[in-house]
Scaffold this active site. Structure first.
Site, PDB file in Angstrom:
ATOM      1  N   ASP A 171       0.765  -1.338  -0.016  1.00 58.65           N
ATOM      2  CA  ASP A 171       0.115  -0.128   0.019  1.00 58.65           C
ATOM      3  C   ASP A 171       0.885   1.174   0.181  1.00 58.65           C
ATOM      4  O   ASP A 171       0.917   1.973   0.907  1.00 58.65           O
ATOM      5  CB  ASP A 171      -0.984  -0.023   1.030  1.00 58.65           C
ATOM      6  CG  ASP A 171      -1.883   0.997   1.240  1.00 58.65           C
ATOM      7  OD1 ASP A 171      -1.934   1.848   0.358  1.00 58.65           O
ATOM      8  OD2 ASP A 171      -2.773   1.029   2.235  1.00 58.65           O
ATOM      9  N   PRO A 178       9.112   9.158   1.262  1.00 57.21           N
ATOM     10  CA  PRO A 178       9.783   7.938   2.018  1.00 57.21           C
ATOM     11  C   PRO A 178       9.300   6.689   1.145  1.00 57.21           C
ATOM     12  O   PRO A 178       9.913   5.760   1.371  1.00 57.21           O
ATOM     13  CB  PRO A 178       9.126   7.883   3.198  1.00 57.21           C
ATOM     14  CG  PRO A 178       7.962   8.886   3.235  1.00 57.21           C
ATOM     15  CD  PRO A 178       8.368   9.955   2.243  1.00 57.21           C
TER      16      PRO A 178
END
Ligand code: SAM
Length: 295
Positions: A171, A178
């Protein structure tokens, strides 16, 4: 894909109403979301996190200026990224997700009684805490003994868990900030290694309209490793252009042969057996993208 200077994306119009503007460079498109209230705003060590109450979609999580999920339509994303890989595997016991956010996919996984362990790996503890405060204040799912929240970088975590999981759900956000490392070619090998011998994984793989290289590279990297790779499509109202892709990859089980009697869809709002199968039917322009991804 999107610039990172997102504070400037909050703007008041001439009537004093606040909007957030998401500029999608690849689509040459700017989408504005009319805001009732800016509920939360902070810069975490990893990204800018905000929660807004919108006129159109209810409460929304925004990371680095990009809308991720909303209370009114988040069920579409959460159901489609989780039920499809879970049902494709005939008997999943251990499931993990990389990218936690509001833990929506984890809550969907909890509907399957046979699953014994659900691990959610989220790099940013502040995202978990902020979502817990504003989006899902009820903690019922945190009392599920199978649920474990792990605050780690998914790239580090996955390399330490070889051969462990029946189902993985990647996900990931856009390939920026990041989340960028979750799109690197090596990551797909780590995902393969983290799965059991008959494991199944589903990836968020971008818009087939304006993230063409994301979808193409995801499919190509997965076809280099897995015998079964199938992109599937959903419509997500808060994402610019609406249409979005996920890609499932499997060492043994084909989603098109899955036992759909196992699908827990009594209280879903999007997925049912027909949608499960129909989501794998691709328009010709998407077939062309993914066929070019074939080695
Ligand atoms: N579907 C989710 C929900 O229910 O809210 C939205 C998740 S959002 C698309 C992606 C999440 O991945 C963000 O919460 C972000 O902090 C996290 N993330 C980004 N890079 C990561 C990394 N390297 N490892 C683990 N999690 C990461």
């Amino acid at each position: 894909m999107t610039d990172r200077n997102s504070l400037s994306r909050y703007k008041k119009d001439d009537n004093g109403v606040l909007w957030i503007w998401n500029y999608v460079a690849n689509a040459r498109l700017k989408a504005g979301y009319k805001i009732k209230t800016l509920l939360h705003y902070e810069q975490s060590p990893f990204q800018e996190i905000s929660i807004v109450d919108t006129k159109g979609f209810g409460k929304m999580l925004i990371l680095d200026g990009t809308p991720q999920i909303s209370t009114n339509e988040g069920f579409i994303y959460n159901e489609m990224i989780s039920h499809i890989p879970i049902v494709t595997h005939p008997d999943p016991k251990k499931v993990a997700m990389i990218g936690g956010g509001d833990c929506g996919p984890a809550r969907e996984a909890m509907k399957y009684a046979g699953i014994e362990q659900i691990d959610v790996v989220e790099i940013d503890q502040r995202v978990t805490e902020v979502c817990r405060m504003w989006l899902t204040p009820s903690s019922y799912y945190e009392n599920d003994q199978r649920f474990h929240m792990i605050h780690r970088d998914g790239l580090d975590w996955i390399q330490e868990n070889k051969g462990s999981y029946d189902v993985l759900i990647i996900d990931r956000p856009d390939p920026a900030g990041p989340g960028a490392k979750l799109f690197k070619p090596d990551f797909y090998q780590y995902v393969y290694d983290c799965l059991t011998n008959d494991g199944v994984v589903a990836f968020q793989s971008g818009s087939p309209y304006y993230n063409i290289s994301t979808l193409k590279n995801t499919v190509k990297n997965l076809r280099d490793l897995f015998p079964i790779v199938r992109p599937y499509l959903v419509s997500i109202p808060i994402f610019p252009c609406g249409i979005w892709s996920f890609t499932i990859a499997s060492k043994k089980w084909d989603p098109l042969q899955a036992d759909l009697n196992k699908l827990q869809h009594k209280d879903t709002q999007y997925i049912d057996p027909e949608i499960f199968l129909a989501s794998f039917v691709l328009p010709k322009y998407v077939k062309n993208i993914v066929d070019e991804g074939t080695p």
